[in-house]
Design an enzyme around this catalytic site. Structure first.
Site, PDB file in Angstrom:
ATOM      1  N   LEU A 138       0.482 -20.993  11.963  1.00  0.00           N
ATOM      2  CA  LEU A 138       0.266 -20.368  13.274  1.00  0.00           C
ATOM      3  C   LEU A 138      -1.157 -19.849  13.268  1.00  0.00           C
ATOM      4  O   LEU A 138      -1.599 -19.256  12.277  1.00  0.00           O
ATOM      5  CB  LEU A 138       1.229 -19.185  13.467  1.00  0.00           C
ATOM      6  CG  LEU A 138       2.634 -19.449  13.997  1.00  0.00           C
ATOM      7  CD1 LEU A 138       3.414 -18.135  14.036  1.00  0.00           C
ATOM      8  CD2 LEU A 138       2.609 -20.078  15.376  1.00  0.00           C
ATOM      9  N   ASP A 139      -1.890 -20.053  14.359  1.00  0.00           N
ATOM     10  CA  ASP A 139      -3.264 -19.541  14.458  1.00  0.00           C
ATOM     11  C   ASP A 139      -3.275 -18.021  14.277  1.00  0.00           C
ATOM     12  O   ASP A 139      -2.291 -17.347  14.604  1.00  0.00           O
ATOM     13  CB  ASP A 139      -3.855 -19.850  15.841  1.00  0.00           C
ATOM     14  CG  ASP A 139      -4.098 -21.343  16.033  1.00  0.00           C
ATOM     15  OD1 ASP A 139      -4.128 -22.064  15.028  1.00  0.00           O
ATOM     16  OD2 ASP A 139      -4.255 -21.773  17.192  1.00  0.00           O
ATOM     17  N   PRO A 140      -4.390 -17.461  13.791  1.00  0.00           N
ATOM     18  CA  PRO A 140      -4.488 -15.992  13.688  1.00  0.00           C
ATOM     19  C   PRO A 140      -4.178 -15.284  15.012  1.00  0.00           C
ATOM     20  O   PRO A 140      -3.583 -14.210  15.008  1.00  0.00           O
ATOM     21  CB  PRO A 140      -5.948 -15.777  13.264  1.00  0.00           C
ATOM     22  CG  PRO A 140      -6.283 -17.008  12.482  1.00  0.00           C
ATOM     23  CD  PRO A 140      -5.555 -18.128  13.174  1.00  0.00           C
ATOM     24  N   LEU A 141      -4.546 -15.894  16.145  1.00  0.00           N
ATOM     25  CA  LEU A 141      -4.291 -15.269  17.450  1.00  0.00           C
ATOM     26  C   LEU A 141      -2.832 -15.359  17.882  1.00  0.00           C
ATOM     27  O   LEU A 141      -2.442 -14.753  18.871  1.00  0.00           O
ATOM     28  CB  LEU A 141      -5.164 -15.920  18.528  1.00  0.00           C
ATOM     29  CG  LEU A 141      -6.502 -15.248  18.851  1.00  0.00           C
ATOM     30  CD1 LEU A 141      -7.153 -15.896  20.050  1.00  0.00           C
ATOM     31  CD2 LEU A 141      -6.341 -13.750  19.101  1.00  0.00           C
ATOM     32  N   ALA A 142      -2.034 -16.151  17.172  1.00  0.00           N
ATOM     33  CA  ALA A 142      -0.616 -16.306  17.525  1.00  0.00           C
ATOM     34  C   ALA A 142       0.242 -15.359  16.692  1.00  0.00           C
ATOM     35  O   ALA A 142      -0.104 -15.007  15.565  1.00  0.00           O
ATOM     36  CB  ALA A 142      -0.170 -17.743  17.290  1.00  0.00           C
TER      37      ALA A 142
END
Length: 316
Positions: free
Chosen positions: A49-53
């Protein structure tokens, strides 16, 4: 977040922990933190999962790492917020603004676009992704300012729900909920929806609320784990075969179980089936996966006798 950690005595830990990944953390940082908290010898996650997710990130420990590919291949469900009228270099809030356009969007437009993006669709993978080209991740090229050619690929959006939150306010937003096949880029879906609405868009928030039968309601946060005793942390682990819930079950007696574990095929009156989870006799110990072809049980991923013994001890 990356402060030096004291060395800990590792131990065999087997199971699956459903983490609610916090905002700003990479999936690997989150994995390493939980591995340290559990003092686990072996760990792996099931796709980044992306850091922003935020949201559902199944973490596999010990024997469970043998079956993590199943979660990589599983359908996923996401919730996102689309910021209309603003395009960014990355398709999310981390990137630089590259274009702004006026937004004139009505509920009818949203309904039309929702239908347009439900079912099988074609996506061009984003440059800011971990897909590899000539052995290098696309995001490495992107950081160097190089755009490389990518092939479009087909993905499936099983369910899509778009809700216009604010059309006359600033910023205009759409809430997006999508259940999709593996390999779907929600950032790209958001950007494509923005183009179809004629105004462009980027993701201002992204949360995974489900993956392969696991839901956000089953997850534990990093803060909660840190506050627990070691026994409480271990109690959060789901069994290894929670990854195999959609498999047919075959149970073998002790004699056949031993042969199966050594890689030998077994014969029986089983119907043909592609995905089987195999247990042994009285204590229903997990042995591994298999498939059945013409009455033959053909071994797939197998646990080692040591792993099986350790898992038995953990249950008692």
């Amino acid at each position: 977040m990356n402060a030096p950690r004291a060395r800990v005595a590792r131990r065999p830990v087997h199971g699956v922990l459903l983490l609610d990944k916090p905002l700003g953390w990479s999936s690997n940082d989150a994995l390493q933190k939980v591995k340290w908290l559990l003092r686990a010898e072996k760990a792996g996650h099931t796709g980044t999962l992306d850091p922003l997710a935020t949201g559902v990130l199944p973490l596999c420990f010990g024997a469970a790492t043998k079956f993590s590919q199943l979660q990589l291949d599983a359908d996923k469900t996401y919730e996102a917020v689309l910021h209309l009228g603003v395009k960014t270099s990355t398709g999310d809030a981390e990137g630089e603004i590259i274009a702004t356009r006026p937004v004139v969007v009505e509920a009818d437009d949203v309904a039309r676009v929702q239908q347009q993006f439900t079912g099988k669709i074609s996506q061009l993978p984003p440059m800011h992704s971990a897909l590899k080209k000539d052995g290098k991740a696309l995001y490495e090229y992107a950081r160097a300012g190089i755009e490389v050619e990518r092939a479009s690929r087909e993905v499936q959006i099983f369910e899509l729900q778009l809700t216009l939150l604010r059309s006359d306010a600033s910023p205009p937003l759409i809430k997006l909920v999508a259940k999709c096949s593996k390999g779907t880029y929600i950032r790209t879906l958001g950007e494509d929806i923005g183009e179809a609405l004629g105004c462009g868009a980027h993701l201002s928030a992204l949360r995974r609320i489900g993956t392969g039968g696991f839901a956000e309601s089953q997850c534990v946060t990093l803060e909660a784990l840190e506050a627990m005793s070691e026994a409480q942390r271990l109690a959060c682990l789901l069994p290894v075969d929670s990854l195999l819930g959609d498999h047919e079950v075959v149970t073998l007696d002790a004699d056949n179980a031993g042969r199966f574990l050594s890689g030998l095929r077994r014969r029986g009156s089983w119907p043909d089936v592609a995905q089987v989870v195999v247990h042994a006799g009285e204590d229903a110990a997990l042995l591994g996966t298999a498939r059945v072809v013409a009455g033959e049980l053909i071994p797939g991923r197998l646990l080692s006798p040591i792993e099986i013994e350790q898992m038995k001890q953990n249950r008692h």
